[in-house]
Design a protein around this motif. Sequence first.
Motif, PDB file in Angstrom:
ATOM      1  N   ARG A  82       0.835  -1.207   0.000  1.00  0.00           N
ATOM      2  CA  ARG A  82       0.000   0.000   0.000  1.00  0.00           C
ATOM      3  C   ARG A  82       0.867   1.253   0.000  1.00  0.00           C
ATOM      4  NH1 ARG A  82      -3.044  -3.400  -0.970  1.00  0.00           N
ATOM      5  NH2 ARG A  82      -5.140  -3.850  -0.180  1.00  0.00           N
ATOM      6  N   ASP A 132     -10.431 -21.853  11.804  1.00  0.00           N
ATOM      7  CA  ASP A 132      -9.881 -21.243  10.593  1.00  0.00           C
ATOM      8  C   ASP A 132      -9.005 -22.297   9.933  1.00  0.00           C
ATOM      9  OD1 ASP A 132      -9.484 -19.368   8.690  1.00  0.00           O
ATOM     10  OD2 ASP A 132      -7.933 -18.262   9.754  1.00  0.00           O
ATOM     11  N   ASN A 133      -9.437 -22.816   8.846  1.00  0.00           N
ATOM     12  CA  ASN A 133      -8.678 -23.860   8.167  1.00  0.00           C
ATOM     13  C   ASN A 133      -7.825 -23.223   7.080  1.00  0.00           C
ATOM     14  OD1 ASN A 133     -10.041 -25.720   9.782  1.00  0.00           O
ATOM     15  ND2 ASN A 133     -11.771 -25.680   8.364  1.00  0.00           N
ATOM     16  N   TRP A 142      -2.937 -28.461   2.760  1.00  0.00           N
ATOM     17  CA  TRP A 142      -4.040 -27.952   3.590  1.00  0.00           C
ATOM     18  C   TRP A 142      -3.929 -28.495   5.010  1.00  0.00           C
ATOM     19  CZ3 TRP A 142      -7.807 -31.161   5.835  1.00  0.00           C
ATOM     20  CH2 TRP A 142      -7.866 -32.477   5.366  1.00  0.00           C
ATOM     21  N   VAL A 144      -6.159 -28.094   9.190  1.00  0.00           N
ATOM     22  CA  VAL A 144      -7.269 -27.505   9.937  1.00  0.00           C
ATOM     23  C   VAL A 144      -6.698 -26.860  11.194  1.00  0.00           C
ATOM     24  CG1 VAL A 144      -8.843 -29.246   9.073  1.00  0.00           C
ATOM     25  CG2 VAL A 144      -7.846 -29.519  11.332  1.00  0.00           C
ATOM     26  N   GLN A 162      -2.316 -31.424   7.280  1.00  0.00           N
ATOM     27  CA  GLN A 162      -2.787 -32.759   6.932  1.00  0.00           C
ATOM     28  C   GLN A 162      -2.170 -33.245   5.621  1.00  0.00           C
ATOM     29  OE1 GLN A 162      -5.390 -34.400   9.081  1.00  0.00           O
ATOM     30  NE2 GLN A 162      -4.474 -32.817  10.344  1.00  0.00           N
ATOM     31  N   ASP A 168      -0.190 -37.003   1.642  1.00  0.00           N
ATOM     32  CA  ASP A 168      -0.782 -37.121   2.973  1.00  0.00           C
ATOM     33  C   ASP A 168       0.332 -37.249   3.996  1.00  0.00           C
ATOM     34  OD1 ASP A 168      -3.388 -36.971   2.144  1.00  0.00           O
ATOM     35  OD2 ASP A 168      -3.524 -39.130   1.739  1.00  0.00           O
ATOM     36  N   GLY A 290      -1.392  -7.033 -12.361  1.00  0.00           N
ATOM     37  CA  GLY A 290      -2.633  -7.156 -13.128  1.00  0.00           C
ATOM     38  C   GLY A 290      -2.389  -7.774 -14.480  1.00  0.00           C
ATOM     39  N   VAL A 294      -7.873 -13.736 -16.823  1.00  0.00           N
ATOM     40  CA  VAL A 294      -8.748 -14.734 -16.240  1.00  0.00           C
ATOM     41  C   VAL A 294      -8.422 -16.137 -16.732  1.00  0.00           C
ATOM     42  CG1 VAL A 294     -11.125 -15.516 -16.191  1.00  0.00           C
ATOM     43  CG2 VAL A 294     -10.602 -13.103 -15.959  1.00  0.00           C
ATOM     44  N   VAL A 298      -5.805 -19.698 -13.789  1.00  0.00           N
ATOM     45  CA  VAL A 298      -5.914 -21.081 -13.322  1.00  0.00           C
ATOM     46  C   VAL A 298      -4.738 -21.897 -13.845  1.00  0.00           C
ATOM     47  CG1 VAL A 298      -7.401 -23.099 -13.230  1.00  0.00           C
ATOM     48  CG2 VAL A 298      -8.412 -20.820 -13.418  1.00  0.00           C
TER      49      VAL A 298
ATOM     50  N   LYS B 144     -15.736 -31.518   8.754  1.00  0.00           N
ATOM     51  CA  LYS B 144     -14.321 -31.571   8.392  1.00  0.00           C
ATOM     52  C   LYS B 144     -13.573 -32.137   9.590  1.00  0.00           C
ATOM     53  CE  LYS B 144     -10.996 -29.061   5.769  1.00  0.00           C
ATOM     54  NZ  LYS B 144     -11.040 -28.242   4.595  1.00  0.00           N
ATOM     55  N   MET B 146      -9.858 -34.369  11.145  1.00  0.00           N
ATOM     56  CA  MET B 146      -8.401 -34.332  10.995  1.00  0.00           C
ATOM     57  C   MET B 146      -7.751 -35.529  11.697  1.00  0.00           C
ATOM     58  SD  MET B 146      -7.359 -31.562  13.960  1.00  0.00           S
ATOM     59  CE  MET B 146      -5.723 -32.235  14.186  1.00  0.00           C
ATOM     60  N   LYS B 152      -1.780 -42.230  12.413  1.00  0.00           N
ATOM     61  CA  LYS B 152      -3.132 -41.816  12.010  1.00  0.00           C
ATOM     62  C   LYS B 152      -4.202 -42.851  12.340  1.00  0.00           C
ATOM     63  CE  LYS B 152      -2.277 -40.269   7.671  1.00  0.00           C
ATOM     64  NZ  LYS B 152      -2.345 -39.289   6.592  1.00  0.00           N
ATOM     65  N   ARG B 158     -11.136 -32.305  16.186  1.00  0.00           N
ATOM     66  CA  ARG B 158      -9.912 -31.733  16.730  1.00  0.00           C
ATOM     67  C   ARG B 158      -9.352 -32.776  17.690  1.00  0.00           C
ATOM     68  NH1 ARG B 158     -10.749 -28.658  13.302  1.00  0.00           N
ATOM     69  NH2 ARG B 158     -10.634 -26.370  13.257  1.00  0.00           N
ATOM     70  N   ARG B 352     -12.799  -7.556 -16.985  1.00  0.00           N
ATOM     71  CA  ARG B 352     -12.192  -8.597 -17.826  1.00  0.00           C
ATOM     72  C   ARG B 352     -11.220  -9.444 -17.009  1.00  0.00           C
ATOM     73  NH1 ARG B 352     -13.178  -7.636 -23.295  1.00  0.00           N
ATOM     74  NH2 ARG B 352     -13.669  -5.473 -23.801  1.00  0.00           N
ATOM     75  N   ASN B 353     -10.708  -8.858 -15.927  1.00  0.00           N
ATOM     76  CA  ASN B 353      -9.725  -9.571 -15.117  1.00  0.00           C
ATOM     77  C   ASN B 353     -10.296 -10.202 -13.856  1.00  0.00           C
ATOM     78  OD1 ASN B 353      -7.146  -9.771 -16.262  1.00  0.00           O
ATOM     79  ND2 ASN B 353      -6.900  -7.544 -16.084  1.00  0.00           N
ATOM     80  N   THR B 355     -12.492 -13.249 -12.523  1.00  0.00           N
ATOM     81  CA  THR B 355     -13.061 -14.525 -12.973  1.00  0.00           C
ATOM     82  C   THR B 355     -14.461 -14.728 -12.433  1.00  0.00           C
ATOM     83  OG1 THR B 355     -10.855 -15.388 -12.706  1.00  0.00           O
ATOM     84  CG2 THR B 355     -12.589 -16.984 -13.177  1.00  0.00           C
TER      85      THR B 355
END
Lengths: 332, 712
Positions: A82, A132-133, A142, A144, A162, A168, A290, A294, A298, B144, B146, B152, B158, B352-353, B355
């Motif tokens: 900023r 908050d995952n 990812w 948790v 995880q 895994d 920028g 689009v 991906v 969800k 874990m 495991k 949790r 346009r930018n 998605t």
Amino acid sequence: MRMKTAVTTATSNAVLKSALTFQELLFTLQGFWSARGCILQQPYDVEVGAGTMSPETFLRVLGPKPYSVAYAQPSRRPADGRYGENPNRLFKHTQLQVILKPPPSNIQELYLESLAAIGIDLRQHDIKFEEDNWESPTLGAWGVGWQVMLDGLEITQFTYFQQCGGIDLDPITGEITYGLERIAAFLQDVDSIYDIVWMRDAKTGRAVTYGEVRLAEELQFSVYNFEKADVEKLWQHLDLYEAECKALLDAARPTLEGEDAVARSRVPVLAIFDLCLKCSHLFNLLDARGAISVTERVGVIARVRALAVGVAKAYTAQQTVVGSAAVIGAVS
Amino acid sequence: MPAFLLEIGLEEIPARMIAAAQKELAERVEKMLARENLLRAHAVQSYSTPRRLAVLVEGVLAHQPDTQEELVGPSLKVAYKDGAPTPAAIAFAKKAGVEVSALRTITNAKGEYIGATVERKGRPAVEVLAEMLPREMAGLYWAKSMYWRAGKPERFVRPLRWLLALLDAEVVPVEFAGLKADDVSYGHRVLHGDAPVVIAKPSEYVAKLEKAKVVVDVEARRQRIRKALDAATRAVPGARWRENEELVDAVTHLTEWPTALLGNFEKEHLTLPEEILETVMRDHQKQFVVEDANGKLLPHFLAVLNTEVGAAGAAIIRHGNERVLRARFNDARFFWDVDQKISLTDRVEMLRNVTFHKDLGSYYDKTEKNLKTADYISKKLSGYHSDDWENIRLAVELAKTDLTTEMVKEFTELQGVVGGLYTNAQGIPKDVSDAIYEQYMPLGATNRIPSTKIGAILALSDKMTTITEMFKKNIIPTGSKDPFALRRAGAGVVRILAENTHVHGNLHLVDVVHATNQMDEADKTLRFHVLDFMLDRLEFYLQESCEIRLQVARAVRNSGAATYDDDSAGKLVGYGYVAGFAKALNEQVGSADVLAVAELLKRAANIQRQAKEKGIQFSGEEAAALLVDPAEKELAQRVTEVDASIQKNYREGKYSEVIAAIAGLQQPLNAFFESVMVMVDDEKTRNNRLALLARTVAVVRWAADFSELASI
């Protein structure tokens, strides 16, 4: 242009005087975790968006070896810059990353003790662990966990990893990420990050602020990231780093699948990972600029992810045989 | 009789999952006890906090009763050869645990068998519980979950940290997730600390934990929070906290020992739009908004704490909360100022930018499609030279531009609202900014729908375009999978069509379906697919929002008025009438008249169906010249009259008269069935009668498929 902030509520000056400086905060947390069995590492010297991307997290969480480490990680997020004008936002903020693999059963208690160590008396505060995952598509990772809220302020991300690099995990890793600027501003009771006292001279009492140390960097990198970075060249850099990363991964595959232990240990997986990090950072720069349409977006994320997953696989393969190193840094 | 208590202690459970887990655990434990014959007269209580799930069952047997079981073995012929027991009989006796001499002969429907009476000794409840509880705990559903332990071995929401299981004073030695149950619980982390809380017997659980600063009863905690909020608000004369059940629920599941704290912010922040202030406080800080008697925001907030502090602590916590809020408000102000540097009009290209969907392009592309849809809907509604077309066009073009603003990037839930506020501030006509503000409405089945005409057109175009484009890419909701909330979008379309006063008299579901899919022959299958999906939404809307019975909702869903097929072209009505008629029909559906005529119409429909199954072909309209019997002539005439009456009264909203007209077919239909034979040998007469019945059914079916109503 700095934001004007009206302070009408009385600030508790007693708290302020004794509050840790920015660097004391870092020392204290490092000392705390060092005393609890963590290796202290230095920040990684390749641009990363978060402490998670340092090999000390991304690679060390893979495989069976226990590992505990703490390190500060300046984290670059070009789009968040900023120009130094916003009191709460930075292009580059500092995370204190703690990795506990496997997580001890008292991990939450340890964390709360660390807050006491930096001067937060929990009997005088309101602390909550709110769901908050965490997920990073570019890293194929990812977990948790929670955001830890102190008097309404998010001060820490707490995650049980995880999966990483599409693999895994076993054992699971506990990750604690402190936002150092936020915590320092909270402890020192300042409304702008730039007013944080970075250090105070023990003899003269002269204070150096965060602004004095970093404001120019925020401004200049914002200018570069948003205005000056040469889009054409950034794409070329991305292509070059990607090509090298891919080529090395491809070349490494037969060796990593082979029997020759010496040859396997010589595969430069750690260096290949640096190339992957470069790609990730270039993607962030292009995004801030920028320059990613689009339809491209991906695709580029998928390209970086493919590299990260490839490195994670290579690292795991290398560890499976080479992994004779002693178990280090287990938290008691 | 003994009481059983189970407490699962764990690291903070996500607030949104607690209530369901608490309920499920109680049900599982109760069912398991019943299955194991361990329940008598009993009462089940369940408790939860962020760090525990608990269930207390009173009236548990200490010991399973002994039972007798009759086992049936091989047939008598197989069991004995020449009077001596065969190996089969000996094996059976061994398996049953009885002497061969104790085997009896059992005669049942299939023949003669050998059998044995087995005494089953009941086991102590403690033993059974220890064996059965792990399965019940492991079976809990988590949205969800874990792993946390090496190797495991189990998943849970949790990590588990302790287990408490007691049958009266006795510890039930259940083991799960590497923990062994004990008689120890833990209190509030900060207010009570690590000291174990010993629970000597289940009945003292609630009180002992209360002493350890944990309110385990969820309702008690909720009431405590409400009272604390009331008390804290009293410090501001004439103020009240803005009711928000969802938020009360959230903070109830985030606290073990809740208290409330009043904080303040600078008055100057009240110049920010209320929507932004409330979003920051409610959604980001989980704070309650404080308002005056007229509902106007006051410069205060209420935070619900998970602790109890003295004046010094309160000052620190208040100050901390105020600091965060001030930073958030300053951020919002900063975003507002920065965003104004580029007007929304100049942001159209920037879309346009952004998605929309990876296979469907950007929001710029989406806007272009929305525009075509809106154009079609506008023409349907107001003809080719609509006075407000320019405003509609502008609203659609600017609708998504707020997605490029810092404000929406930070407060995503304010999309649309920010667009509305910005366009209003940037001198765009109010009709346009109001419409942009309302474009995402309704957000849920009970939330507001757009109130303006342009807002309705914008919302309809946006939602229908999304649905159609997704269907084109085969992104169609199935079962519980609906990642783009298309069902909610569809339900929103139906609600707007039925309830928005600017469109409900003029616009039909088929209009908006065709709007996205403008009568392209190649897309006919897609169109029917979308229409079918939307009619499911209508059925759901009628049942859930209008509280209409299932059969009536179905009857209306299948009606010509609601569905419009090519046969009834030109008869499209506003969808408000469809909903209105459904409500009226729902009130009268149980009456004897309706039931009787429904029964007759069902019979008429059945006769046709059977004829068709035999391969008989007949038209949908009878030839008057071929009518012979006075009863069929009468019916034909009455059907014509009823048709006219339905068409006229339905469109005037005189639903009772529509229903009365249909009910009036009872007499001529009865007379017809009494005196007229449909399936006569003469083919022409027979087919003409079938045609008459077909017309009768079709005329009524235009309003509702009455055959659905015969079974009420």
